[in-house]
Design a protein around this motif. Structure first.
Motif, PDB file in Angstrom:
ATOM      1  N   LYS A 131     -12.302   1.992  -4.261  1.00  0.00           N
ATOM      2  CA  LYS A 131     -10.870   1.775  -4.509  1.00  0.00           C
ATOM      3  C   LYS A 131     -10.034   2.872  -3.852  1.00  0.00           C
ATOM      4  O   LYS A 131      -9.047   2.605  -3.173  1.00  0.00           O
ATOM      5  N   SER A 165      -4.530  -1.564  -8.710  1.00  0.00           N
ATOM      6  CA  SER A 165      -5.384  -2.713  -8.430  1.00  0.00           C
ATOM      7  C   SER A 165      -6.517  -2.308  -7.497  1.00  0.00           C
ATOM      8  O   SER A 165      -6.329  -1.515  -6.572  1.00  0.00           O
ATOM      9  N   SER A 166      -7.707  -2.862  -7.717  1.00  0.00           N
ATOM     10  CA  SER A 166      -8.819  -2.474  -6.854  1.00  0.00           C
ATOM     11  C   SER A 166      -8.738  -3.183  -5.509  1.00  0.00           C
ATOM     12  O   SER A 166      -9.391  -2.817  -4.560  1.00  0.00           O
ATOM     13  N   SER A 186     -10.059   2.442  -0.093  1.00  0.00           N
ATOM     14  CA  SER A 186      -9.199   1.371   0.425  1.00  0.00           C
ATOM     15  C   SER A 186      -7.725   1.694   0.215  1.00  0.00           C
ATOM     16  O   SER A 186      -6.865   1.274   0.986  1.00  0.00           O
ATOM     17  N   LEU A 187      -7.433   2.478  -0.812  1.00  0.00           N
ATOM     18  CA  LEU A 187      -6.059   2.931  -1.036  1.00  0.00           C
ATOM     19  C   LEU A 187      -5.541   3.654   0.217  1.00  0.00           C
ATOM     20  O   LEU A 187      -4.459   3.397   0.720  1.00  0.00           O
ATOM     21  N   ASP A 221      -1.145  -0.182   7.115  1.00  0.00           N
ATOM     22  CA  ASP A 221       0.212  -0.710   6.937  1.00  0.00           C
ATOM     23  C   ASP A 221       1.259   0.242   7.523  1.00  0.00           C
ATOM     24  O   ASP A 221       2.246  -0.181   8.108  1.00  0.00           O
ATOM     25  N   ASN A 249      -5.965   1.235   3.641  1.00  0.00           N
ATOM     26  CA  ASN A 249      -4.927   0.198   3.667  1.00  0.00           C
ATOM     27  C   ASN A 249      -3.555   0.798   3.915  1.00  0.00           C
ATOM     28  O   ASN A 249      -2.745   0.257   4.649  1.00  0.00           O
ATOM     29  N   PHE A 250      -3.327   1.938   3.238  1.00  0.00           N
ATOM     30  CA  PHE A 250      -2.044   2.598   3.449  1.00  0.00           C
ATOM     31  C   PHE A 250      -1.843   2.902   4.924  1.00  0.00           C
ATOM     32  O   PHE A 250      -0.796   2.601   5.497  1.00  0.00           O
ATOM     33  N   SER A 270       0.827  -1.214   0.000  1.00  0.00           N
ATOM     34  CA  SER A 270       0.000   0.000   0.000  1.00  0.00           C
ATOM     35  C   SER A 270       0.860   1.263   0.000  1.00  0.00           C
ATOM     36  O   SER A 270       0.522   2.250  -0.645  1.00  0.00           O
ATOM     37  N   PRO A 298      -5.823  -3.688  -3.259  1.00  0.00           N
ATOM     38  CA  PRO A 298      -4.416  -3.600  -2.891  1.00  0.00           C
ATOM     39  C   PRO A 298      -4.110  -4.420  -1.641  1.00  0.00           C
ATOM     40  O   PRO A 298      -4.995  -4.623  -0.851  1.00  0.00           O
TER      41      PRO A 298
END
Lengths: 202, 244
Positions: B111, A199-200, B114-115, B122, B118-119, A181, A202
């Motif tokens: 999308k 990518s949808s 979640s980008l 993490d 999720n980033f 990510s 990730p």
């Protein structure tokens, strides 16, 4: 910066002490051991990671045969000469030691000489680890952001999985980013990929 | 440069960026006219240490001075731990909560959401791993060094370690935590569609900017205050053993 390790082979206690005190003030420097006139550092070299040997003129004269038999030692040797006028053992060395110090040097000169030496060494070791990604690495970051696994990347680029792993490791250490990510966002803000292409999942 | 004689309230009034330092030193407000020295002493804080940290925070080019030798490394270590605690308990959850709120109210695609989420998840993991590496390896090493330096005959095993390891090696790992936050900041202002809730968006950006600045300053404190002090002590311990 990796630590530069030194040993000293200097007869005079006072001079040894002075040099050690200068060396200890430099960043990234370790004095591993000091050797007096009648002590040999050869066996020490075998068991310790020594980067530089500072040796005085008398010591160098005594060990000239050693230097002839092991010329690679010259690459580690910093000569401490009495003065810049006298030239010693012309046959063995002609400016092929990495640095020379003089007893008559002021502290600033000594510090400067040693720092130049360390700087040069650092430049050599960091030459291949620039922060910029290589074209191949950029491609891999792009594919990672598109959601490809290492195996898929390997197939697509005709590389072994192992090579892809190596690239991934180098990318991680260059950018300091470990996660997919994180790499994805890096790729977007560096125009390696667009959000649409990401990518949808990730 | 802050001076021990100055009234504390003036120092904070004029140097707003020192505010996050107060809880880390457990300094309570209501300073009145008390000087920096008086406030520190009332709270059981070593004044010289506070000054070193505060000055390192304020001036990027600040070089630690004589004050360095006046406090113990364990003081330093406990300060670093309380800073870590501030990141984990306050700074990170605060910005995370706002990011999640911003995402839930946005018109972003799945999308895009979640980008970002999720980033951040993490990032938080990497952040924690970075801090625990320091707490489990670096800081105990520093304390051990201090302990060994107090002994007449340091442990030979420790000396062996010292010959190939130095605190300078830890330095280079150290400016990375803010880089990813900068990427996130850039993503929000440049690549994502605009947010309806502008105020919340600004709060997120402000929090990110403050955290980035704090991380840079904290790395500065470690590199300019802790590292030189530890390096001096490493050299001292080694020089004593090599002359024995």
């Amino acid at each position: 910066m990796r630590i530069a390790t030194f040993i000293l082979h200097i007869d005079s206690f006072i001079i040894r002490l002075g040099l050690v005190s200068i060396l200890n003030r430099l960043q990234g420097v370790r004095v591993l051991k000091e050797f007096k006139a009648n002590e040999s550092f050869i066996s020490f070299l075998e068991n310790h990671p020594v980067d530089y040997i500072i040796i005085d003129q008398a010591g160098f004269d005594r060990l000239v045969n050693l230097y002839i038999s092991k010329p690679e030692l010259l690459e580690l040797t910093i000569l401490l000469k009495d003065s810049s006028l006298k030239d010693l053992n012309k046959g063995v060395l002609r400016g092929d030691v990495p640095a020379t110090l003089y007893l008559t040097d002021e502290k600033e000169t000594i510090v400067q000489t040693l720092q130049n030496l360390l700087q040069h060494r650092d430049d050599l070791s960091t030459k291949n680890s620039s922060e910029d990604l290589s074209p191949r690495e950029t491609t891999i970051v792009r594919l990672v952001s598109m959601g490809l696994t290492n195996r898929q990347i390997a197939e697509k680029l005709f590389l072994s999985a192992h090579t892809v792993m190596t690239h991934r490791k180098n990318i991680n250490s260059k950018l300091g980013i470990k996660s997919v990510s994180g790499l994805t966002i890096y790729a977007i803000v560096n125009n390696i990929i667009t959000i649409e292409e990401v990518s949808s999942l990730p | 440069m802050i001076n021990r004689e100055w009234p504390m309230y003036r120092v904070i009034l004029e140097n707003h960026q020192l505010l996050p330092l107060l809880p880390r030193f457990n300094l309570k407000m209501g300073f009145g006219e008390l000087s920096v020295d008086e406030v520190c002493r009332n709270h059981g804080v070593n004044t010289d240490f506070f000054l070193e940290i505060a000055n390192a925070y304020l001036d990027e080019l600040y070089v630690p001075g004589e004050g360095l030798s006046l406090f113990s490394l364990s003081t330093m270590v406990s300060y670093i731990k309380s800073t870590h605690k501030y990141y984990i308990d306050i700074a990170l959850p605060m910005v995370e909560e706002k990011i999640n709120r911003l995402m839930s109210r946005s018109a972003l695609s799945k999308k895009e959401i979640s980008l970002v989420t999720n980033f951040f998840n993490d990032y938080k993991k990497d952040f924690m791993a970075h801090l625990s590496q320091e707490e489990e390896n670096i800081l105990p090493y520093v304390l051990e060094l201090e302990r060994q330096s107090a002994q007449d005959l340091p442990d030979p095993e420790f000396i062996q370690k010292l010959q190939t390891y130095s605190i300078h090696e830890f330095e280079k790992e150290h400016d990375r935590l803010e880089t990813s936050l900068k990427h996130l900041y850039e993503l929000i202002i440049k690549y994502l569609p605009p947010f309806e809730d502008l105020q919340l968006c600004h709060q997120v950006l402000n929090d990110l900017a403050a955290l980035m600045k704090d991380l840079v300053d904290h790395a500065d404190v470690e590199d300019k205050v802790l590292v030189p002090r530890v390096a001096d002590l490493e050299a001292l311990v080694l020089s004593r053993t090599s002359t024995v």
